[in-house]
Scaffold this motif. Structure first.
Motif, mmCIF file in Angstrom:
data_model
loop_
_atom_site.group_PDB
_atom_site.id
_atom_site.type_symbol
_atom_site.label_atom_id
_atom_site.label_comp_id
_atom_site.label_asym_id
_atom_site.label_seq_id
_atom_site.Cartn_x
_atom_site.Cartn_y
_atom_site.Cartn_z
ATOM 1 N N LEU A 63 0.837 -1.201 0.000
ATOM 2 C CA LEU A 63 0.000 0.000 0.000
ATOM 3 C C LEU A 63 0.869 1.247 0.000
ATOM 4 O O LEU A 63 1.962 1.258 0.598
ATOM 5 C CB LEU A 63 -0.889 0.019 1.242
ATOM 6 C CG LEU A 63 -1.961 -1.063 1.356
ATOM 7 C CD1 LEU A 63 -2.709 -0.924 2.681
ATOM 8 C CD2 LEU A 63 -2.936 -1.000 0.200
ATOM 9 N N PRO A 64 0.418 2.309 -0.654
ATOM 10 C CA PRO A 64 1.133 3.593 -0.541
ATOM 11 C C PRO A 64 1.130 4.085 0.908
ATOM 12 O O PRO A 64 0.290 3.693 1.721
ATOM 13 C CB PRO A 64 0.325 4.527 -1.445
ATOM 14 C CG PRO A 64 -0.449 3.628 -2.351
ATOM 15 C CD PRO A 64 -0.715 2.383 -1.570
ATOM 16 N N LYS A 65 2.083 4.940 1.211
ATOM 17 C CA LYS A 65 2.234 5.408 2.597
ATOM 18 C C LYS A 65 0.976 6.107 3.102
ATOM 19 O O LYS A 65 0.567 5.932 4.258
ATOM 20 C CB LYS A 65 3.434 6.344 2.679
ATOM 21 C CG LYS A 65 3.708 6.868 4.085
ATOM 22 C CD LYS A 65 4.919 7.773 4.100
ATOM 23 C CE LYS A 65 5.161 8.314 5.511
ATOM 24 N NZ LYS A 65 6.342 9.219 5.557
ATOM 25 N N ASP A 66 0.336 6.900 2.241
ATOM 26 C CA ASP A 66 -0.840 7.652 2.676
ATOM 27 C C ASP A 66 -2.090 6.793 2.820
ATOM 28 O O ASP A 66 -3.119 7.263 3.302
ATOM 29 C CB ASP A 66 -1.117 8.813 1.715
ATOM 30 C CG ASP A 66 -1.280 8.339 0.275
ATOM 31 O OD1 ASP A 66 -0.954 7.156 -0.003
ATOM 32 O OD2 ASP A 66 -1.733 9.135 -0.569
ATOM 33 N N GLU A 67 -2.031 5.509 2.379
ATOM 34 C CA GLU A 67 -3.200 4.634 2.494
ATOM 35 C C GLU A 67 -3.044 3.597 3.603
ATOM 36 O O GLU A 67 -3.917 2.744 3.780
ATOM 37 C CB GLU A 67 -3.449 3.908 1.164
ATOM 38 C CG GLU A 67 -3.915 4.827 0.052
ATOM 39 C CD GLU A 67 -4.373 4.061 -1.171
ATOM 40 O OE1 GLU A 67 -4.603 2.829 -1.057
ATOM 41 O OE2 GLU A 67 -4.512 4.681 -2.250
ATOM 42 N N LEU A 68 -1.946 3.635 4.341
ATOM 43 C CA LEU A 68 -1.771 2.700 5.446
ATOM 44 C C LEU A 68 -2.829 2.952 6.518
ATOM 45 O O LEU A 68 -3.164 4.111 6.810
ATOM 46 C CB LEU A 68 -0.373 2.838 6.046
ATOM 47 C CG LEU A 68 0.792 2.359 5.173
ATOM 48 C CD1 LEU A 68 2.123 2.675 5.845
ATOM 49 C CD2 LEU A 68 0.677 0.865 4.907
ATOM 50 N N PRO A 69 -3.364 1.886 7.130
ATOM 51 C CA PRO A 69 -4.399 2.089 8.152
ATOM 52 C C PRO A 69 -3.820 2.747 9.402
ATOM 53 O O PRO A 69 -2.640 2.555 9.725
ATOM 54 C CB PRO A 69 -4.882 0.657 8.450
ATOM 55 C CG PRO A 69 -3.735 -0.216 8.091
ATOM 56 C CD PRO A 69 -3.057 0.459 6.925
ATOM 57 N N PRO A 70 -4.620 3.538 10.112
ATOM 58 C CA PRO A 70 -4.127 4.182 11.346
ATOM 59 C C PRO A 70 -3.886 3.139 12.429
ATOM 60 O O PRO A 70 -4.458 2.047 12.397
ATOM 61 C CB PRO A 70 -5.280 5.125 11.718
ATOM 62 C CG PRO A 70 -6.489 4.506 11.097
ATOM 63 C CD PRO A 70 -6.025 3.858 9.828
ATOM 64 N N PRO A 71 -3.018 3.442 13.392
ATOM 65 C CA PRO A 71 -2.785 2.490 14.491
ATOM 66 C C PRO A 71 -4.047 2.335 15.345
ATOM 67 O O PRO A 71 -4.934 3.198 15.336
ATOM 68 C CB PRO A 71 -1.651 3.140 15.286
ATOM 69 C CG PRO A 71 -1.727 4.592 14.937
ATOM 70 C CD PRO A 71 -2.216 4.654 13.524
ATOM 71 N N PRO A 72 -4.154 1.228 16.071
ATOM 72 C CA PRO A 72 -5.338 1.027 16.922
ATOM 73 C C PRO A 72 -5.483 2.137 17.959
ATOM 74 O O PRO A 72 -4.493 2.722 18.418
ATOM 75 C CB PRO A 72 -5.053 -0.326 17.597
ATOM 76 C CG PRO A 72 -4.058 -1.005 16.713
ATOM 77 C CD PRO A 72 -3.235 0.081 16.114
ATOM 78 N N LEU A 73 -6.729 2.428 18.310
ATOM 79 C CA LEU A 73 -6.997 3.463 19.294
ATOM 80 C C LEU A 73 -6.437 3.059 20.650
ATOM 81 O O LEU A 73 -6.489 1.895 21.048
ATOM 82 C CB LEU A 73 -8.508 3.701 19.396
ATOM 83 C CG LEU A 73 -9.197 4.265 18.135
ATOM 84 C CD1 LEU A 73 -10.703 4.349 18.346
ATOM 85 C CD2 LEU A 73 -8.621 5.630 17.773
ATOM 86 N N VAL A 74 -5.898 4.061 21.364
ATOM 87 C CA VAL A 74 -5.331 3.826 22.690
ATOM 88 C C VAL A 74 -6.271 4.454 23.712
ATOM 89 O O VAL A 74 -6.553 5.659 23.670
ATOM 90 C CB VAL A 74 -3.922 4.435 22.810
ATOM 91 C CG1 VAL A 74 -3.362 4.213 24.221
ATOM 92 C CG2 VAL A 74 -2.995 3.827 21.767
ATOM 93 N N THR A 75 -6.767 3.653 24.657
ATOM 94 C CA THR A 75 -7.669 4.142 25.698
ATOM 95 C C THR A 75 -6.879 4.569 26.930
ATOM 96 O O THR A 75 -5.672 4.325 27.043
ATOM 97 C CB THR A 75 -8.670 3.051 26.087
ATOM 98 O OG1 THR A 75 -7.958 1.948 26.678
ATOM 99 C CG2 THR A 75 -9.436 2.545 24.865
ATOM 100 N N GLU A 76 -7.570 5.200 27.849
ATOM 101 C CA GLU A 76 -6.937 5.609 29.100
ATOM 102 C C GLU A 76 -6.451 4.400 29.890
ATOM 103 O O GLU A 76 -5.385 4.432 30.528
ATOM 104 C CB GLU A 76 -7.937 6.416 29.941
ATOM 105 C CG GLU A 76 -7.344 7.021 31.200
ATOM 106 C CD GLU A 76 -6.276 8.067 30.889
ATOM 107 O OE1 GLU A 76 -5.361 8.217 31.717
ATOM 108 O OE2 GLU A 76 -6.363 8.706 29.822
ATOM 109 N N GLU A 77 -7.195 3.317 29.844
ATOM 110 C CA GLU A 77 -6.782 2.099 30.544
ATOM 111 C C GLU A 77 -5.522 1.510 29.916
ATOM 112 O O GLU A 77 -4.652 0.984 30.630
ATOM 113 C CB GLU A 77 -7.912 1.071 30.513
ATOM 114 C CG GLU A 77 -9.141 1.490 31.306
ATOM 115 C CD GLU A 77 -10.296 0.514 31.132
ATOM 116 O OE1 GLU A 77 -10.300 -0.202 30.093
ATOM 117 O OE2 GLU A 77 -11.172 0.472 32.003
#
Length: 527
Positions: free
Chosen positions: A48-62
């Motif tokens: 995949l091109p760099k701009d189409e890479l999926p974002p990292p998983p969301l980080v919660t407070e926990e």
């Protein structure tokens, strides 16, 4: 192939994004086999091109609060210090920390002594909740289903795995565990599964297990992952199951060229080399796998097949036992060890091995067929008839099962059923031999014809026996037996029609020549 969850296999970019995301999630939780499966598929797709890479998983407070403890416990987990990892995760509250805590306890050496309490979980709704644990995510549902399966609570396990596939659709581990619990096509149709691209991989896998090879091949070939080693291996296994040996060997050789250090499915490859009596190739494969990893189950099975091909059955059984020490639920090792005990005339040990194979997977027709053969040797036709029926239900298009059924019926003096069984082994469902020849290998048809010819000959049905014998002449492996049977029929008929005094009488009382049997036509006969 239908569009699944708004995705067709043509939209491979979105599939690649989902694979990258699930690889990251599974790595955090130590699910190495799911990581490997997703990585093999992702590797087969274009980058995949760099701009189409999926974002990292969301980080919660926990997650932030548990970050240090999770990193420490994960390092211990990777070193297989499961109890130590669980100890440092006791006070964590995040979902991934809780999963790793429970997974470490499950994998820990003391897990057998633990008393597992079934939490009250609602399977029917969209939310599966536990009064103590809170909401279960897709990974925790998967682990919960594994525990239920270990406790033999199979119905509850199926419900949990189905819920896990809805909660986290791209986790292959939950789909694979569910596949191992589906026993027939009716059960498969009753499952409420999510519509997503990974479902087609699941359907291909379960179709292969249920011996529905045509449907499995259609799903695999149309998947759009032609470069994937996983897809190539599954197609090769499918061809192996329908006994298309040449095609399966070609695919396995291609697989070895693309991934020369691969060990998965090499035991199936060795089965094909064994059937073809390719001793040098099997020897090379065994030595190569020993150099890669001699402590893998597949390696032990390959070495066992090598010794079996050399008729060293004691050594072969020893290596299959080693495979079972590494993985007591290895289906192929149980079945092959049963075959070796049969070669050594140890029927009691063979029966025990085949029964273990059935406990691991009731869909394995080879174990049922092996049990039938064992009881046939013990001259217990009622028992072998039961097991041959089971094998025939799993492999309705395999003429070996039908011929075995016919032989069992004959021993029980049920001649009509015996004739039906062997006829079905050599003819199609509509009764035309040509239709059946298009579905079965020549070896299977010739086996049925040889048996049927001998059956008719013993029952003095010489016309039918002659027809089967002439058809045997169409096959190289049965031609000599067919000619021998034709000679026997000719001799019997000649003796019946020759006068007892041995004198030649050219005319009867009515001055008409005696009807003589014309010489049999030994040419091929095609109905």
């Amino acid at each position: 192939m239908a569009a699944l969850c708004s995705l067709e296999f043509g939209d491979l970019v979105q599939i690649k994004k989902q694979l990258i995301t699930v690889i990251s999630l599974c790595k955090e939780r130590g699910l190495v086999h799911s990581v490997k499966w997703a990585s093999e598929l992702a590797f087969a797709l274009d980058p995949l091109p760099k701009d189409e890479l999926p974002p990292p998983p969301l980080v919660t407070e926990e997650d932030v609060q548990d970050l240090d403890a999770f990193a420490l416990a994960k390092s211990y987990f990777d070193l297989k210090e499961y109890d130590r990892a669980a100890y440092f995760l006791r006070g964590c509250n995040s979902q991934k920390a809780y999963f790793l805590y429970m997974y470490s306890r499950y994998l820990g050496p003391w897990r057998r002594a633990q008393v597992v309490t079934r939490p009250s979980v609602s399977y029917g709704g969209a939310e599966a909740r536990n009064t103590e644990l809170g909401e279960l995510d897709g990974f925790t549902l998967y682990l919960y289903g594994v525990v239920l399966r270990k406790l033999d609570l199979l119905k509850e396990a199926v419900e949990v795995f189905v819920e896990a596939t809805h909660t986290l659709r791209s986790h292959w581990g939950a789909w694979l565990e569910l596949c191992n619990l589906v026993t027939n096509i009716e059960m498969l149709k009753s499952l409420s599964l999510p519509d997503c691209w990974i479902k087609d991989f699941f359907m291909a896998h379960i179709y292969t297990e249920l011996q529905m090879i045509k449907e499995a091949l259609q799903n695999l070939i149309e998947a759009g992952f032609s470069k994937s080693t996983y897809i190539i291996s599954q197609i090769a296994v499918a061809y192996h199951n329908i006994r298309d040996i040449d095609q399966a060997l070609a695919l396995f050789n291609e697989l070895r060229e693309q991934d020369p250090y691969r060990i998965e499915n090499m035991d199936t490859f060795s089965n094909l080399l064994y059937v073809k009596s390719m001793k040098p190739e099997l020897s090379y494969l065994a030595h190569n796998l020993v150099e890669i990893d001699k402590y893998r189950v597949e390696t032990c099975c390959v070495i066992g097949n090598y010794y079996s091909l050399r008729s060293q059955h004691e050594k072969a059984a020893l290596y299959f036992q080693r495979a079972l020490k590494l993985n007591p639920r290895c289906l192929g090792a149980w079945t092959l060890m049963g075959h070796e005990y049969m070669e050594m005339k140890n029927t009691s040990a063979a029966i025990q091995a085949y029964r273990h194979a059935i406990e691991v997977n009731k869909r394995d027709y080879r174990a049922w067929y092996g049990l039938g053969q064992t009881y046939e040797i013990l001259k217990m036709p009622f028992y072998c008839l039961y097991y041959y029926r089971k094998a025939h239900q799993l492999r309705p298009n395999d003429s070996r099962m039908l011929v075995a059924l016919g032989e069992s019926y004959e021993k029980l003096s049920q001649q009509v059923e015996a004739k039906k069984g062997v006829l079905c082994g050599g003819c199609g469902e509509d009764g035309t031999p040509q239709a059946r020849q298009e579905q079965l290998e020549h070896a299977e048809v010739s086996t049925a014809l040889r048996y049927l010819g001998q059956y008719y000959f013993k029952n003095k049905l010489y016309d039918e026996a002659s027809m089967c014998a002439q058809r045997c002449c169409d096959y190289n492996d049965a031609r000599e037996e067919g000619k021998a049977l034709l000679r026997q029929i000719f001799q019997v008929r000649d003796q019946v029609e020759t006068p007892a005094a041995g004198l030649f009488v050219p005319f009867a009382d009515n001055n008409s020549p005696i009807k003589r049997v014309s010489p049999l036509n030994l040419s091929s006969f095609t109905p």
